[in-house]
Design a protein around this motif. Structure first.
Motif, short mmCIF file in Angstrom:
data_model
loop_
_atom_site.label_atom_id
_atom_site.label_comp_id
_atom_site.label_asym_id
_atom_site.label_seq_id
_atom_site.Cartn_x
_atom_site.Cartn_y
_atom_site.Cartn_z
N LEU A 208 61.09 0.25 135.91
CA LEU A 208 60.00 1.19 136.13
C LEU A 208 58.77 0.84 135.30
CD1 LEU A 208 62.01 4.55 136.13
CD2 LEU A 208 61.09 3.35 138.13
N ASN A 209 59.00 0.33 134.08
CA ASN A 209 57.90 0.04 133.17
C ASN A 209 57.61 -1.46 133.05
OD1 ASN A 209 57.46 2.76 132.49
ND2 ASN A 209 59.09 2.71 130.97
N ALA A 210 58.05 -2.23 134.02
CA ALA A 210 57.79 -3.67 133.99
C ALA A 210 56.29 -3.94 134.12
CB ALA A 210 58.55 -4.37 135.12
N GLY B 260 59.67 1.28 126.93
CA GLY B 260 58.63 2.23 127.29
C GLY B 260 57.51 1.57 128.08
N PRO B 261 56.54 2.35 128.53
CA PRO B 261 55.43 1.79 129.30
C PRO B 261 54.55 0.87 128.46
CG PRO B 261 54.99 4.08 128.75
CD PRO B 261 56.41 3.81 128.35
N TRP B 262 54.06 -0.19 129.08
CA TRP B 262 53.13 -1.09 128.42
C TRP B 262 51.76 -0.44 128.34
CZ3 TRP B 262 54.57 -5.47 126.03
CH2 TRP B 262 55.78 -6.05 126.39
N GLY B 263 51.06 -0.74 127.26
CA GLY B 263 49.70 -0.26 127.10
C GLY B 263 48.75 -1.44 126.96
N LEU B 264 47.68 -1.43 127.71
CA LEU B 264 46.68 -2.50 127.67
C LEU B 264 45.41 -1.91 127.09
CD1 LEU B 264 46.64 -5.48 128.60
CD2 LEU B 264 45.56 -4.72 130.72
N THR B 265 44.91 -2.54 126.02
CA THR B 265 43.77 -1.99 125.30
C THR B 265 42.65 -3.02 125.17
OG1 THR B 265 45.17 -0.51 123.98
CG2 THR B 265 42.98 -1.00 123.11
N PHE B 266 41.43 -2.58 125.42
CA PHE B 266 40.28 -3.42 125.09
C PHE B 266 39.28 -2.59 124.30
CE2 PHE B 266 38.69 -1.48 129.00
CZ PHE B 266 37.36 -1.24 128.70
N CYS B 267 38.56 -3.26 123.43
CA CYS B 267 37.52 -2.61 122.64
C CYS B 267 36.18 -3.30 122.92
CB CYS B 267 37.83 -2.72 121.14
SG CYS B 267 39.34 -1.87 120.64
N ILE B 268 35.12 -2.64 122.59
CA ILE B 268 33.80 -3.25 122.71
C ILE B 268 33.67 -4.30 121.60
CG2 ILE B 268 31.31 -2.84 122.70
CD1 ILE B 268 31.91 0.04 123.52
N PRO B 269 33.51 -5.57 121.93
CA PRO B 269 33.47 -6.62 120.90
C PRO B 269 32.13 -6.65 120.17
CG PRO B 269 33.18 -7.59 123.07
CD PRO B 269 33.44 -6.12 123.30
N ILE B 270 31.87 -5.61 119.43
CA ILE B 270 30.57 -5.47 118.76
C ILE B 270 30.32 -6.61 117.80
CG2 ILE B 270 29.25 -4.03 117.16
CD1 ILE B 270 30.55 -1.59 118.40
N GLY B 271 31.34 -7.00 117.03
CA GLY B 271 31.16 -8.09 116.07
C GLY B 271 30.73 -9.37 116.75
#
Length: 259
Positions: free
Chosen positions: A143-145, A229-240
């Motif tokens: 289910l969480n693949a 558990g479920p995978w989480g995909l994260t992105f941030c604003i690459p300010i640096g």
């Protein structure tokens, strides 16, 4: 410290804290063993035993009927396999030890259930604060693949944004190291790797969360909750990376001014 040296150190820290690192280690913990006993007792309708393990705060007039409904959902057959889902122990200086444990139980009839419990007390004298049984249409690992099958535009967009943020941070970091004449280069190099304001997508449910106060190394993140558990995909604003590339866009064409 190199990443290769950091991973074994992290594993040692987790082991020292008692966190099980494998399904086998999970199944050997007192919490997982106690949960398995509860599941087995539910399957054979030994409700008196389970009631004796309940914390007094949980005892209510309709506890027996609730246990009967829960037991009715479980197959009347032996468990075929156990997959760890969650394990967390908390120790307070002014309160009892508490633990949250959850496992997926698979049955020969191709049925799966996640059983979770909140426990209090030490091993050998656990008391149940909360008990929940949830049927599943398939194993949690399935289910969480992490797959693109059945995913929509939001998943593809997040995947693209995450790769782009990561690539931009790495590119700016390399450019920083290769560019001459930059004062406090090591500070700039670290700054290029930092992304701010985290956007996270739950890959299984599609839910999006935003944390404006968070920051990530390489402006991206990828991980899951627990073992399955479920995978989480994260992105941030690459300010640096953005600030560095803009500020030093002409540095490569000018003579060094110091370093």
């Amino acid at each position: 410290m190199r990443l290769g040296a950091l991973i074994p150190l992290l594993a040692c820290v987790l082991s020292a804290c008692g966190v099980p690192q494998t399904p086998e280690a999970f199944n050997k913990t007192p919490e997982a063993q106690f949960l398995r006993v509860v599941v087995d007792k539910l399957a054979v309708r030994e409700f008196a035993f389970i009631e004796s393990q309940l914390d007094p705060k949980l005892v209510e007039p309709d506890v027996r009927s609730a246990l009967e409904r829960t037991a009715a959902a479980l197959p009347a057959e032996a468990v075929a396999a156990v997959q760890p889902v969650a394990w967390r122990v908390g120790v307070s200086t002014n309160g009892p030890r508490t633990a949250t444990v959850a496992a997926e139980y698979a049955y020969p009839s191709s049925k799966w259930f996640v059983v979770s419990a909140q426990l209090t007390g030490e091993a050998g004298s656990f008391r149940i604060l909360r008990l929940n049984v949830e049927p599943l249409p398939a194993p949690m690992a399935q289910l969480n693949a992490f797959t693109f099958q059945g995913k929509g535009a939001m998943h593809y967009a997040f995947f693209l944004f995450t790769l782009s943020a990561f690539a931009l941070s790495v590119y700016a970091f390399v450019q920083c190291l290769r560019t001459k004449g930059i004062r406090r280069k090591w500070l700039w190099a670290i700054f290029t790797l930092l992304g701010f304001c985290a956007f996270t997508l739950n890959w299984s449910s599609g839910a999006v969360s935003i944390n404006p106060l968070s920051f990530n190394l390489f402006s991206a993140g990828f991980g899951r909750a627990g073992w399955v558990g479920p995978w989480g995909l994260t992105f941030c604003i690459p300010i640096g990376a953005i600030v560095f590339l803009w500020k030093h866009r002409h540095v490569a064409n000018t003579p060094p001014i110091g370093g």
